[in-house]
Design a protein around this motif. Sequence first.
Motif, PDB file in Angstrom:
ATOM      1  N   ASN A 265      25.342  37.354  53.944  1.00  0.00           N
ATOM      2  CA  ASN A 265      27.109  36.633  54.064  1.00  0.00           C
ATOM      3  C   ASN A 265      26.643  35.700  54.156  1.00  0.00           C
ATOM      4  OD1 ASN A 265      27.963  39.311  53.362  1.00  0.00           O
ATOM      5  ND2 ASN A 265      28.642  39.864  55.403  1.00  0.00           N
ATOM      6  N   VAL A 266      26.144  35.005  54.472  1.00  0.00           N
ATOM      7  CA  VAL A 266      25.978  33.344  54.620  1.00  0.00           C
ATOM      8  C   VAL A 266      25.341  32.639  53.674  1.00  0.00           C
ATOM      9  CG1 VAL A 266      24.947  31.592  56.507  1.00  0.00           C
ATOM     10  CG2 VAL A 266      25.901  33.961  57.605  1.00  0.00           C
ATOM     11  N   ARG A 267      26.210  31.680  53.238  1.00  0.00           N
ATOM     12  CA  ARG A 267      25.700  30.665  52.049  1.00  0.00           C
ATOM     13  C   ARG A 267      25.256  29.263  52.866  1.00  0.00           C
ATOM     14  NH1 ARG A 267      31.531  29.330  49.869  1.00  0.00           N
ATOM     15  NH2 ARG A 267      31.471  28.992  51.995  1.00  0.00           N
ATOM     16  N   LEU A 268      24.776  28.666  51.709  1.00  0.00           N
ATOM     17  CA  LEU A 268      24.230  27.490  52.223  1.00  0.00           C
ATOM     18  C   LEU A 268      25.198  26.705  52.404  1.00  0.00           C
ATOM     19  CD1 LEU A 268      21.865  25.157  52.765  1.00  0.00           C
ATOM     20  CD2 LEU A 268      21.715  24.853  49.945  1.00  0.00           C
ATOM     21  N   HIS A 269      26.314  26.627  51.584  1.00  0.00           N
ATOM     22  CA  HIS A 269      27.201  26.058  52.025  1.00  0.00           C
ATOM     23  C   HIS A 269      28.161  26.341  53.170  1.00  0.00           C
ATOM     24  CE1 HIS A 269      30.837  23.067  50.547  1.00  0.00           C
ATOM     25  NE2 HIS A 269      31.806  23.761  51.268  1.00  0.00           N
ATOM     26  N   ASP A 270      27.774  27.025  54.131  1.00  0.00           N
ATOM     27  CA  ASP A 270      28.238  27.657  55.394  1.00  0.00           C
ATOM     28  C   ASP A 270      27.644  26.626  56.196  1.00  0.00           C
ATOM     29  OD1 ASP A 270      30.231  29.171  54.117  1.00  0.00           O
ATOM     30  OD2 ASP A 270      28.421  30.674  54.829  1.00  0.00           O
ATOM     31  N   LEU A 271      26.264  26.092  55.891  1.00  0.00           N
ATOM     32  CA  LEU A 271      26.091  25.294  57.097  1.00  0.00           C
ATOM     33  C   LEU A 271      26.951  23.398  57.292  1.00  0.00           C
ATOM     34  CD1 LEU A 271      22.232  25.418  56.587  1.00  0.00           C
ATOM     35  CD2 LEU A 271      23.489  26.196  58.890  1.00  0.00           C
ATOM     36  N   ARG A 272      27.607  23.417  56.643  1.00  0.00           N
ATOM     37  CA  ARG A 272      28.556  22.207  56.402  1.00  0.00           C
ATOM     38  C   ARG A 272      29.773  22.721  57.329  1.00  0.00           C
ATOM     39  NH1 ARG A 272      30.474  18.106  53.311  1.00  0.00           N
ATOM     40  NH2 ARG A 272      32.502  18.270  52.275  1.00  0.00           N
ATOM     41  N   HIS A 273      30.899  24.078  57.113  1.00  0.00           N
ATOM     42  CA  HIS A 273      31.507  24.281  58.167  1.00  0.00           C
ATOM     43  C   HIS A 273      30.821  24.798  59.452  1.00  0.00           C
ATOM     44  CE1 HIS A 273      33.961  25.163  54.264  1.00  0.00           C
ATOM     45  NE2 HIS A 273      32.825  25.934  53.880  1.00  0.00           N
ATOM     46  N   PHE A 274      29.560  25.351  59.521  1.00  0.00           N
ATOM     47  CA  PHE A 274      29.060  25.082  61.278  1.00  0.00           C
ATOM     48  C   PHE A 274      29.039  24.014  61.754  1.00  0.00           C
ATOM     49  CE2 PHE A 274      24.983  24.108  63.725  1.00  0.00           C
ATOM     50  CZ  PHE A 274      25.328  24.792  64.403  1.00  0.00           C
ATOM     51  N   ALA A 275      28.969  23.358  61.202  1.00  0.00           N
ATOM     52  CA  ALA A 275      28.571  21.483  61.717  1.00  0.00           C
ATOM     53  C   ALA A 275      30.190  20.917  61.550  1.00  0.00           C
ATOM     54  CB  ALA A 275      28.202  20.616  60.656  1.00  0.00           C
ATOM     55  N   ALA A 276      30.651  20.919  60.376  1.00  0.00           N
ATOM     56  CA  ALA A 276      32.368  21.209  60.948  1.00  0.00           C
ATOM     57  C   ALA A 276      33.214  21.160  61.598  1.00  0.00           C
ATOM     58  CB  ALA A 276      32.950  20.792  59.633  1.00  0.00           C
ATOM     59  N   THR A 277      33.036  23.229  62.572  1.00  0.00           N
ATOM     60  CA  THR A 277      33.535  24.191  63.434  1.00  0.00           C
ATOM     61  C   THR A 277      32.919  23.353  64.474  1.00  0.00           C
ATOM     62  OG1 THR A 277      32.121  25.598  63.026  1.00  0.00           O
ATOM     63  CG2 THR A 277      34.619  25.250  62.048  1.00  0.00           C
ATOM     64  N   ARG A 278      32.145  23.119  64.160  1.00  0.00           N
ATOM     65  CA  ARG A 278      30.900  22.788  66.004  1.00  0.00           C
ATOM     66  C   ARG A 278      31.517  21.146  66.304  1.00  0.00           C
ATOM     67  NH1 ARG A 278      29.037  27.695  69.109  1.00  0.00           N
ATOM     68  NH2 ARG A 278      28.752  29.012  67.050  1.00  0.00           N
ATOM     69  N   LEU A 280      34.306  20.010  65.833  1.00  0.00           N
ATOM     70  CA  LEU A 280      35.884  19.850  66.321  1.00  0.00           C
ATOM     71  C   LEU A 280      36.317  21.177  67.595  1.00  0.00           C
ATOM     72  CD1 LEU A 280      37.450  20.957  62.928  1.00  0.00           C
ATOM     73  CD2 LEU A 280      38.077  19.473  63.902  1.00  0.00           C
ATOM     74  N   GLY A 281      35.349  22.021  67.625  1.00  0.00           N
ATOM     75  CA  GLY A 281      35.068  22.531  69.199  1.00  0.00           C
ATOM     76  C   GLY A 281      34.874  21.995  70.285  1.00  0.00           C
ATOM     77  N   ALA A 282      33.518  20.910  69.977  1.00  0.00           N
ATOM     78  CA  ALA A 282      33.932  20.220  71.177  1.00  0.00           C
ATOM     79  C   ALA A 282      34.338  18.901  71.656  1.00  0.00           C
ATOM     80  CB  ALA A 282      31.869  19.615  70.910  1.00  0.00           C
ATOM     81  N   GLY A 283      35.316  18.617  70.698  1.00  0.00           N
ATOM     82  CA  GLY A 283      37.072  18.034  70.338  1.00  0.00           C
ATOM     83  C   GLY A 283      36.431  16.009  70.441  1.00  0.00           C
ATOM     84  N   VAL A 284      35.421  16.782  69.252  1.00  0.00           N
ATOM     85  CA  VAL A 284      35.474  15.364  68.433  1.00  0.00           C
ATOM     86  C   VAL A 284      36.295  15.559  67.101  1.00  0.00           C
ATOM     87  CG1 VAL A 284      33.556  13.817  66.593  1.00  0.00           C
ATOM     88  CG2 VAL A 284      32.169  15.929  68.742  1.00  0.00           C
ATOM     89  N   PRO A 285      37.025  13.859  67.613  1.00  0.00           N
ATOM     90  CA  PRO A 285      38.025  13.538  66.526  1.00  0.00           C
ATOM     91  C   PRO A 285      38.711  13.972  65.273  1.00  0.00           C
ATOM     92  CG  PRO A 285      37.769  11.417  68.159  1.00  0.00           C
ATOM     93  CD  PRO A 285      36.655  12.549  67.871  1.00  0.00           C
ATOM     94  N   VAL A 286      39.377  14.841  64.859  1.00  0.00           N
ATOM     95  CA  VAL A 286      39.367  15.197  63.654  1.00  0.00           C
ATOM     96  C   VAL A 286      39.398  13.849  62.359  1.00  0.00           C
ATOM     97  CG1 VAL A 286      40.444  15.844  61.528  1.00  0.00           C
ATOM     98  CG2 VAL A 286      40.681  16.570  63.437  1.00  0.00           C
ATOM     99  N   ARG A 287      39.241  12.765  62.613  1.00  0.00           N
ATOM    100  CA  ARG A 287      39.045  11.464  61.707  1.00  0.00           C
ATOM    101  C   ARG A 287      37.646  11.425  61.197  1.00  0.00           C
ATOM    102  NH1 ARG A 287      43.450   9.092  59.210  1.00  0.00           N
ATOM    103  NH2 ARG A 287      45.439   9.042  60.621  1.00  0.00           N
ATOM    104  N   THR A 288      36.772  11.982  62.879  1.00  0.00           N
ATOM    105  CA  THR A 288      35.289  11.395  62.874  1.00  0.00           C
ATOM    106  C   THR A 288      35.303  12.094  62.199  1.00  0.00           C
ATOM    107  OG1 THR A 288      35.904  10.764  64.892  1.00  0.00           O
ATOM    108  CG2 THR A 288      33.637  10.765  64.290  1.00  0.00           C
ATOM    109  N   VAL A 289      34.940  14.008  62.044  1.00  0.00           N
ATOM    110  CA  VAL A 289      34.782  14.663  61.317  1.00  0.00           C
ATOM    111  C   VAL A 289      34.655  14.733  60.312  1.00  0.00           C
ATOM    112  CG1 VAL A 289      34.294  17.540  60.886  1.00  0.00           C
ATOM    113  CG2 VAL A 289      35.309  16.271  62.930  1.00  0.00           C
ATOM    114  N   SER A 290      35.759  14.760  59.232  1.00  0.00           N
ATOM    115  CA  SER A 290      36.440  13.720  58.014  1.00  0.00           C
ATOM    116  C   SER A 290      35.656  12.786  57.496  1.00  0.00           C
ATOM    117  CB  SER A 290      37.673  13.691  58.199  1.00  0.00           C
ATOM    118  OG  SER A 290      38.070  13.541  56.825  1.00  0.00           O
ATOM    119  N   GLY A 291      35.051  11.987  58.344  1.00  0.00           N
ATOM    120  CA  GLY A 291      34.137  10.728  57.906  1.00  0.00           C
ATOM    121  C   GLY A 291      32.847  11.416  57.738  1.00  0.00           C
ATOM    122  N   ARG A 292      32.784  12.007  58.570  1.00  0.00           N
ATOM    123  CA  ARG A 292      31.155  12.670  58.573  1.00  0.00           C
ATOM    124  C   ARG A 292      30.965  13.756  57.637  1.00  0.00           C
ATOM    125  NH1 ARG A 292      27.375  11.984  62.198  1.00  0.00           N
ATOM    126  NH2 ARG A 292      26.077  13.586  62.040  1.00  0.00           N
TER     127      ARG A 292
END
Length: 353
Positions: A265-278, A280-292
């Motif tokens: 059930n894992v897709r290549l695109h899910d690595l993008r979601h992995f990076a984003a959720t990790r 956000l979970g670490a407390g990185v500001p949403v604007r910073t995550v959005s920019g990356r």
Amino acid sequence: MADSDQGRDHGTDATFRELSDRWLAQSGPDLSPTTLRRYEDLLRLHILPGLGSVKISRVRTADLDRLYVGLVKERGLSPASVRQIHAIIRRALRQAVRWGWIATNPAAEASPPRVRRPELSPPDVEQVGQLLDYAKEHRPEFGRYLHLAATTGARRGELCALRWQNIDVNASTLTIGRAIVAVRGGLVEKDTKNHAARRIALDAGTLSVLADQRRVAEERADAAEVVLPEAGYVFSAEPDCSIPWTPTTTTKWFQSARDALGFENVRLHDLRHFAATRLLGAGVPVRTVSGRLGHANAATTFTIYAHFLEASDQSAADVMGDLVANPDASRPRSAATGGQSGPTISGQPTETG
């Protein structure tokens, strides 16, 4: 009569097919190759068979609603696909209104099916680690590609379009400004999805992975007695890095690794979601995550990852609740009041325990 007096003649005999041809001819240059191909396919397969011969002056909202229901129930299209079809019809008819071919847009009041946003379930750290290990063992260069995908959250086409000149080792940054997409007849390089370049910071481990990729590329170029250009692609099978990997190829390689590990059930695109959720979970500001990630704005990030932001918000509530309920526990204690001082940071004592 009033419309006629003002030069607005809505008596056109144009069919929807004629309208769509004119509209695509005008809008095509502003669309990405993948979007244009998607529009053409949806028109050919699902829209024109039902609406192509109908005069646009006779298209009614009820006709469109009936078309949407049939596409779902009879052809088995997903609500998301039908909403894409609705968007095409609405845009084409909106152009007809602007041209004065019809007075109102019947698609404006149509009711396409609602789409439920699926809840994201990105792979966990252990799964990503296994994927990277497997890829590095069986296809080392692709393993480095996956490492970059997991740490940067970049899209597959963006990584395929990455060139050596986009990497600034001294500044530890990577500039993403282009993407490789597949079109009829081959590949094209285009702007990123939001048509803007972005520069993101890289960690030491990712820089090391890129250094390994550079070393392999240089060895391949030396063996073929060619010069490795800075404009060459980072991920390429050619000695001079002149031709990039294709997004379709990277997906096939990923599926092979995924299936071998049992992560169906894992897709290549899910690595993008992995990076984003990790992040956000670490407390990185949403604007910073959005920019990356290269989102158009932070609102897009909020919308996609609302579930994970809610979880983070609950943690924030718990922290504030503890501070208010136990104010004494949050105050640093000095040695004079019986507190114990611990190691120092920048010359300031810190509390232990």
